[in-house]
Design an enzyme around this catalytic site. Structure first.
Site, PDB file in Angstrom:
ATOM      1  N   TYR A 165       0.827  -1.209   0.000  1.00  0.00           N
ATOM      2  CA  TYR A 165       0.000   0.000   0.000  1.00  0.00           C
ATOM      3  C   TYR A 165       0.856   1.250   0.000  1.00  0.00           C
ATOM      4  O   TYR A 165       0.668   2.160  -0.823  1.00  0.00           O
ATOM      5  CB  TYR A 165      -0.919  -0.007   1.214  1.00  0.00           C
ATOM      6  CG  TYR A 165      -1.882   1.148   1.261  1.00  0.00           C
ATOM      7  CD1 TYR A 165      -2.936   1.237   0.358  1.00  0.00           C
ATOM      8  CD2 TYR A 165      -1.740   2.160   2.211  1.00  0.00           C
ATOM      9  CE1 TYR A 165      -3.832   2.296   0.396  1.00  0.00           C
ATOM     10  CE2 TYR A 165      -2.628   3.223   2.258  1.00  0.00           C
ATOM     11  CZ  TYR A 165      -3.675   3.285   1.350  1.00  0.00           C
ATOM     12  OH  TYR A 165      -4.546   4.348   1.390  1.00  0.00           O
ATOM     13  N   LYS A 169       1.140   3.816  -3.219  1.00  0.00           N
ATOM     14  CA  LYS A 169       0.631   5.182  -3.091  1.00  0.00           C
ATOM     15  C   LYS A 169       1.750   6.210  -3.297  1.00  0.00           C
ATOM     16  O   LYS A 169       1.492   7.321  -3.792  1.00  0.00           O
ATOM     17  CB  LYS A 169      -0.040   5.376  -1.734  1.00  0.00           C
ATOM     18  CG  LYS A 169      -1.404   4.707  -1.630  1.00  0.00           C
ATOM     19  CD  LYS A 169      -2.396   5.314  -2.609  1.00  0.00           C
ATOM     20  CE  LYS A 169      -3.807   4.824  -2.372  1.00  0.00           C
ATOM     21  NZ  LYS A 169      -4.798   5.485  -3.256  1.00  0.00           N
TER      22      LYS A 169
END
Length: 242
Positions: A165, A169
């Site tokens: 994640y 991102k």
């Protein structure tokens, strides 16, 4: 053709995505609620319509090229343009973990949705955005993508061990800046918004911020005037450190 401005929000059937759709509806947009499960998208759209907003569900699985192309074709045929794209759909894959432990397939899943899917949707929608007078692209980011915050041992961000994640991102931030540079001077502004840790399926229901609070910064970027910033990543309280 709809006389309202047209906004597509991916992952709009729940959580922050649905709240972004709601707030854009309140701002006068016709909202296209993108959802990989059309039935869930239709439930969300009916809820928004019942609240007095213009909303339509669109089947959109960001990792499926045929789904993305079909959505873009339908938007072109139905509305002829797109004024706002909010790339909200994202995952924290099951098994996301520290660098020493995260499985390769978990990393691939995170990047497939959070980066490759986001770029694919953006590419498909760009011709429609170019037909709008002043289009806006907003990518959802996170403080977990900040090198400064994650690199600070005193920061809570340094204790959250979700490489897939966080790294995906961080890549979204780079996509945002590079696309802003590419589109500079076209009238299309590109920014990223960090909603913070909100009470959702992803953030956990004990999180300190509401979806309404988290959505507000994305909606602010989606409704920027012509003199607004581009190529920036912001949380509600201001620009995030890189």
């Amino acid at each position: 053709m709809d006389t309202n401005k047209i906004a597509l929000v991916t992952g709009a059937n729940k959580g922050i995505g649905k709240e972004i759709a709601r707030q854009l509806g309140a701002a006068g947009f016709t909202v296209l609620a993108g959802s990989r499960d059309l039935t869930r998208g239709e439930v969300a759209a009916k809820e928004l319509v019942a609240e007095g907003y213009e909303a339509v569900a669109v089947q959109l699985e960001v990792t499926d090229d045929s789904s993305v192309r079909a959505a873009a074709g339908w938007i072109e045929e139905t509305y002829g343009r797109l004024d706002v794209l909010v790339n909200n759909a994202a995952v924290i894959p099951a098994g996301d973990d520290a660098v020493s432990r995260v499985p390769g397939d978990v990393l691939r899943e995170a990047f497939a949705t959070n980066v490759i899917g986001l770029v694919g949707v953006t590419q498909a929608m760009l011709p429609l955005l170019r037909t709008a007078e002043q289009a806006r692209i907003v990518n959802l980011s996170t403080s977990l993508a900040s090198f400064e915050l994650v690199g600070d041992p005193e920061s809570r961000m340094s204790t959250i061990l979700t490489l897939g994640y966080n790294a995906s991102k961080a890549a979204v931030n780079m996509v945002t800046v590079m696309l802003a540079n590419e589109l500079r001077g076209t009238g299309i502004l590109v920014n990223a918004a960090d909603p913070g840790n909100c009470a959702t399926d992803m953030g956990g229901w004990d999180a300190p911020r509401t979806p309404q609070q988290g959505a507000a910064v994305a909606v602010r970027f989606a409704t920027l005037g012509a003199d607004g910033p581009t190529g920036e990543v912001h949380a509600e309280e201001g620009r995030l450190p890189w």
